[in-house]
Design a protein around this motif. Structure first.
Motif, PDB file in Angstrom:
ATOM      1  N   GLY A  10       5.412  -2.198  -7.962  1.00  0.00           N
ATOM      2  CA  GLY A  10       5.901  -1.016  -7.660  1.00  0.00           C
ATOM      3  C   GLY A  10       4.735  -0.255  -6.855  1.00  0.00           C
ATOM      4  O   GLY A  10       3.758  -0.156  -7.418  1.00  0.00           O
ATOM      5  N   ILE A  11       4.992   0.544  -5.840  1.00  0.00           N
ATOM      6  CA  ILE A  11       3.940   1.234  -5.027  1.00  0.00           C
ATOM      7  C   ILE A  11       4.334   2.584  -4.950  1.00  0.00           C
ATOM      8  O   ILE A  11       5.504   2.956  -4.361  1.00  0.00           O
ATOM      9  CB  ILE A  11       4.002   0.546  -3.703  1.00  0.00           C
ATOM     10  CG1 ILE A  11       3.540  -0.977  -3.847  1.00  0.00           C
ATOM     11  CG2 ILE A  11       2.980   1.389  -2.605  1.00  0.00           C
ATOM     12  CD1 ILE A  11       3.718  -1.442  -2.484  1.00  0.00           C
ATOM     13  N   SER A  12       3.298   3.632  -5.161  1.00  0.00           N
ATOM     14  CA  SER A  12       3.481   4.910  -5.124  1.00  0.00           C
ATOM     15  C   SER A  12       2.572   5.234  -3.666  1.00  0.00           C
ATOM     16  O   SER A  12       1.580   4.779  -3.247  1.00  0.00           O
ATOM     17  CB  SER A  12       3.078   5.551  -6.259  1.00  0.00           C
ATOM     18  OG  SER A  12       3.742   5.363  -7.450  1.00  0.00           O
ATOM     19  N   ARG A  34      10.852  12.789   7.716  1.00  0.00           N
ATOM     20  CA  ARG A  34       9.899  13.114   8.911  1.00  0.00           C
ATOM     21  C   ARG A  34       8.242  13.098   8.735  1.00  0.00           C
ATOM     22  O   ARG A  34       7.682  13.132   9.524  1.00  0.00           O
ATOM     23  CB  ARG A  34      10.401  14.537   9.609  1.00  0.00           C
ATOM     24  CG  ARG A  34      11.913  14.505  10.207  1.00  0.00           C
ATOM     25  CD  ARG A  34      12.221  15.691  10.848  1.00  0.00           C
ATOM     26  NE  ARG A  34      13.324  15.619  11.217  1.00  0.00           N
ATOM     27  CZ  ARG A  34      14.512  15.721  10.681  1.00  0.00           C
ATOM     28  NH1 ARG A  34      14.545  16.025   9.311  1.00  0.00           N
ATOM     29  NH2 ARG A  34      15.707  15.819  11.165  1.00  0.00           N
ATOM     30  N   THR A  35       7.961  13.319   7.543  1.00  0.00           N
ATOM     31  CA  THR A  35       6.519  13.305   7.038  1.00  0.00           C
ATOM     32  C   THR A  35       5.911  12.086   6.378  1.00  0.00           C
ATOM     33  O   THR A  35       6.657  11.620   5.652  1.00  0.00           O
ATOM     34  CB  THR A  35       6.105  14.744   6.328  1.00  0.00           C
ATOM     35  OG1 THR A  35       6.867  14.569   5.221  1.00  0.00           O
ATOM     36  CG2 THR A  35       6.552  15.795   7.097  1.00  0.00           C
ATOM     37  N   HIS A  36       4.737  11.647   6.800  1.00  0.00           N
ATOM     38  CA  HIS A  36       4.127  10.661   6.201  1.00  0.00           C
ATOM     39  C   HIS A  36       3.446  11.161   4.841  1.00  0.00           C
ATOM     40  O   HIS A  36       2.365  11.071   4.865  1.00  0.00           O
ATOM     41  CB  HIS A  36       3.239   9.921   7.171  1.00  0.00           C
ATOM     42  CG  HIS A  36       3.632   9.454   8.293  1.00  0.00           C
ATOM     43  ND1 HIS A  36       4.154   7.917   8.532  1.00  0.00           N
ATOM     44  CD2 HIS A  36       4.076   9.758   9.766  1.00  0.00           C
ATOM     45  CE1 HIS A  36       4.849   7.671   9.372  1.00  0.00           C
ATOM     46  NE2 HIS A  36       4.699   8.596  10.410  1.00  0.00           N
ATOM     47  N   THR A  37       4.315  11.432   4.021  1.00  0.00           N
ATOM     48  CA  THR A  37       3.691  11.887   2.639  1.00  0.00           C
ATOM     49  C   THR A  37       4.706  11.359   1.669  1.00  0.00           C
ATOM     50  O   THR A  37       5.760  10.627   1.945  1.00  0.00           O
ATOM     51  CB  THR A  37       3.786  13.440   2.559  1.00  0.00           C
ATOM     52  OG1 THR A  37       5.263  13.906   2.660  1.00  0.00           O
ATOM     53  CG2 THR A  37       2.991  13.992   3.320  1.00  0.00           C
ATOM     54  N   ARG A  38       4.104  11.192   0.352  1.00  0.00           N
ATOM     55  CA  ARG A  38       4.892  10.593  -0.837  1.00  0.00           C
ATOM     56  C   ARG A  38       5.554   9.261  -0.337  1.00  0.00           C
ATOM     57  O   ARG A  38       4.891   8.443   0.178  1.00  0.00           O
ATOM     58  CB  ARG A  38       5.762  11.571  -1.285  1.00  0.00           C
ATOM     59  CG  ARG A  38       5.463  12.906  -1.650  1.00  0.00           C
ATOM     60  CD  ARG A  38       6.393  13.599  -2.549  1.00  0.00           C
ATOM     61  NE  ARG A  38       7.537  14.122  -1.545  1.00  0.00           N
ATOM     62  CZ  ARG A  38       7.409  15.390  -1.103  1.00  0.00           C
ATOM     63  NH1 ARG A  38       6.496  16.289  -1.263  1.00  0.00           N
ATOM     64  NH2 ARG A  38       8.668  15.636  -0.675  1.00  0.00           N
ATOM     65  N   GLY A  39       6.814   8.944  -0.941  1.00  0.00           N
ATOM     66  CA  GLY A  39       7.220   7.709  -0.870  1.00  0.00           C
ATOM     67  C   GLY A  39       6.862   6.467  -1.831  1.00  0.00           C
ATOM     68  O   GLY A  39       5.940   6.605  -2.539  1.00  0.00           O
ATOM     69  N   VAL A  40       7.869   5.832  -2.148  1.00  0.00           N
ATOM     70  CA  VAL A  40       7.847   4.823  -3.204  1.00  0.00           C
ATOM     71  C   VAL A  40       8.537   3.370  -2.425  1.00  0.00           C
ATOM     72  O   VAL A  40       9.171   3.687  -1.658  1.00  0.00           O
ATOM     73  CB  VAL A  40       8.710   5.064  -4.481  1.00  0.00           C
ATOM     74  CG1 VAL A  40       7.679   6.270  -5.204  1.00  0.00           C
ATOM     75  CG2 VAL A  40      10.136   5.472  -3.982  1.00  0.00           C
ATOM     76  N   GLY A  41       7.862   2.225  -3.135  1.00  0.00           N
ATOM     77  CA  GLY A  41       8.489   0.941  -2.904  1.00  0.00           C
ATOM     78  C   GLY A  41       8.119  -0.027  -3.945  1.00  0.00           C
ATOM     79  O   GLY A  41       7.627   0.238  -4.771  1.00  0.00           O
ATOM     80  N   LEU A 113      10.815   0.779 -16.090  1.00  0.00           N
ATOM     81  CA  LEU A 113      10.593   1.953 -15.209  1.00  0.00           C
ATOM     82  C   LEU A 113       9.016   1.858 -15.061  1.00  0.00           C
ATOM     83  O   LEU A 113       8.206   1.531 -15.986  1.00  0.00           O
ATOM     84  CB  LEU A 113      10.804   3.272 -16.015  1.00  0.00           C
ATOM     85  CG  LEU A 113      12.309   3.950 -15.619  1.00  0.00           C
ATOM     86  CD1 LEU A 113      13.065   3.175 -16.591  1.00  0.00           C
ATOM     87  CD2 LEU A 113      12.045   5.367 -16.135  1.00  0.00           C
ATOM     88  N   THR A 114       8.628   2.000 -13.728  1.00  0.00           N
ATOM     89  CA  THR A 114       7.030   1.887 -13.538  1.00  0.00           C
ATOM     90  C   THR A 114       6.892   3.132 -12.709  1.00  0.00           C
ATOM     91  O   THR A 114       7.809   3.596 -12.042  1.00  0.00           O
ATOM     92  CB  THR A 114       6.659   0.618 -12.689  1.00  0.00           C
ATOM     93  OG1 THR A 114       7.211   0.708 -11.301  1.00  0.00           O
ATOM     94  CG2 THR A 114       7.056  -0.478 -13.376  1.00  0.00           C
ATOM     95  N   GLY A 115       5.616   3.159 -12.624  1.00  0.00           N
ATOM     96  CA  GLY A 115       5.109   4.534 -11.370  1.00  0.00           C
ATOM     97  C   GLY A 115       4.160   5.333 -11.754  1.00  0.00           C
ATOM     98  O   GLY A 115       3.391   5.214 -12.802  1.00  0.00           O
ATOM     99  N   ASP A 116       3.923   6.296 -11.151  1.00  0.00           N
ATOM    100  CA  ASP A 116       2.885   7.272 -11.226  1.00  0.00           C
ATOM    101  C   ASP A 116       3.499   8.684 -11.636  1.00  0.00           C
ATOM    102  O   ASP A 116       4.234   9.090 -10.965  1.00  0.00           O
ATOM    103  CB  ASP A 116       1.936   7.640  -9.848  1.00  0.00           C
ATOM    104  CG  ASP A 116       0.818   8.479 -10.114  1.00  0.00           C
ATOM    105  OD1 ASP A 116       0.821   9.241 -10.855  1.00  0.00           O
ATOM    106  OD2 ASP A 116       0.204   8.415  -9.045  1.00  0.00           O
TER     107      ASP A 116
END
Length: 198
Positions: A10-12, A34-41, A113-116
């Motif tokens: 998982g990538i934050s 529209r903005t290059h902020t946040r995002g998960v994958g 569940l994984t994540g920051d």
């Protein structure tokens, strides 16, 4: 990923716009429009790509993917919780989104569940033994309390508090002089992983 033989990572803070997957299918993501902020994958191995049933890019905070596994199917959710600059209403909306996704997940699936989580759960587990170990980092904050309440409500366990790690295992990057290293040590508790309790 290959060296450690990970199948799914998982990538934050992916910071890519929109939602989708790379042409090779080894990276799937969900970001802002529209903005290059946040995002998960998720970064997927060849094996994981073959097992992938489908994925659901919820928003720039949450993405899920479902995999064929044996003996049960597996749903993996990766999250990037709002930081301390966001309001309590934003945090509640984030957890409500997760609740809604979990309510629609097949009850027979193994859920990971994984994540920051942008939370510190601390090391005092006297009131929280069913959901955490005693090897958390730092002192619990309000966001950590909220994470433990969430884990309790969904019968989940905060796995990175289960086993004791050396100090040098509590950070993911460093710089000369240790300034950023110390920051990373303080932040690592945010990267909590939860899995179903057996």
């Amino acid at each position: 990923m290959k060296r450690f033989r990970y199948e799914i990572i998982g990538i934050s803070e992916v910071r890519w716009t929109g939602k989708g997957e790379t042409p090779s299918g080894d990276l799937i993501w969900s970001g802002e429009e529209r903005t290059h902020t946040r995002g998960v994958g998720f970064l997927l191995s060849k094996q994981a790509k073959k097992a992938l049933i489908g994925y659901n890019p919820i928003n720039s905070w949450i993405i899920t993917a479902r995999f064929n596994a044996s003996p049960f199917k597996m749903t993996v959710m990766h999250v990037y919780a709002p930081t301390s600059t966001f309001s309590e209403e934003d945090i509640e909306a984030f957890y409500n989104d997760i609740d809604e996704v979990l309510s629609k997940t097949d009850k027979r699936d193994v859920i990971i569940l994984t994540g920051d989580w942008n939370a510190k759960i601390g090391s005092d587990n006297s009131d929280w033994k069913p959901v955490m170990g005693r090897y958390g980092y730092s002192d619990r904050n309000e966001r950590g309390e909220r994470l433990l309440e969430f884990a309790t409500a969904h019968n989940l366990y905060v796995c990175n508090s289960r086993f004791q790690n050396k100090s040098d295992r509590k950070w993911t990057w460093a710089s000369p002089g240790g300034v950023q290293r110390q920051t990373a040590i303080q932040e690592i508790e945010k990267r909590s992983t939860t899995v179903p309790r057996s």
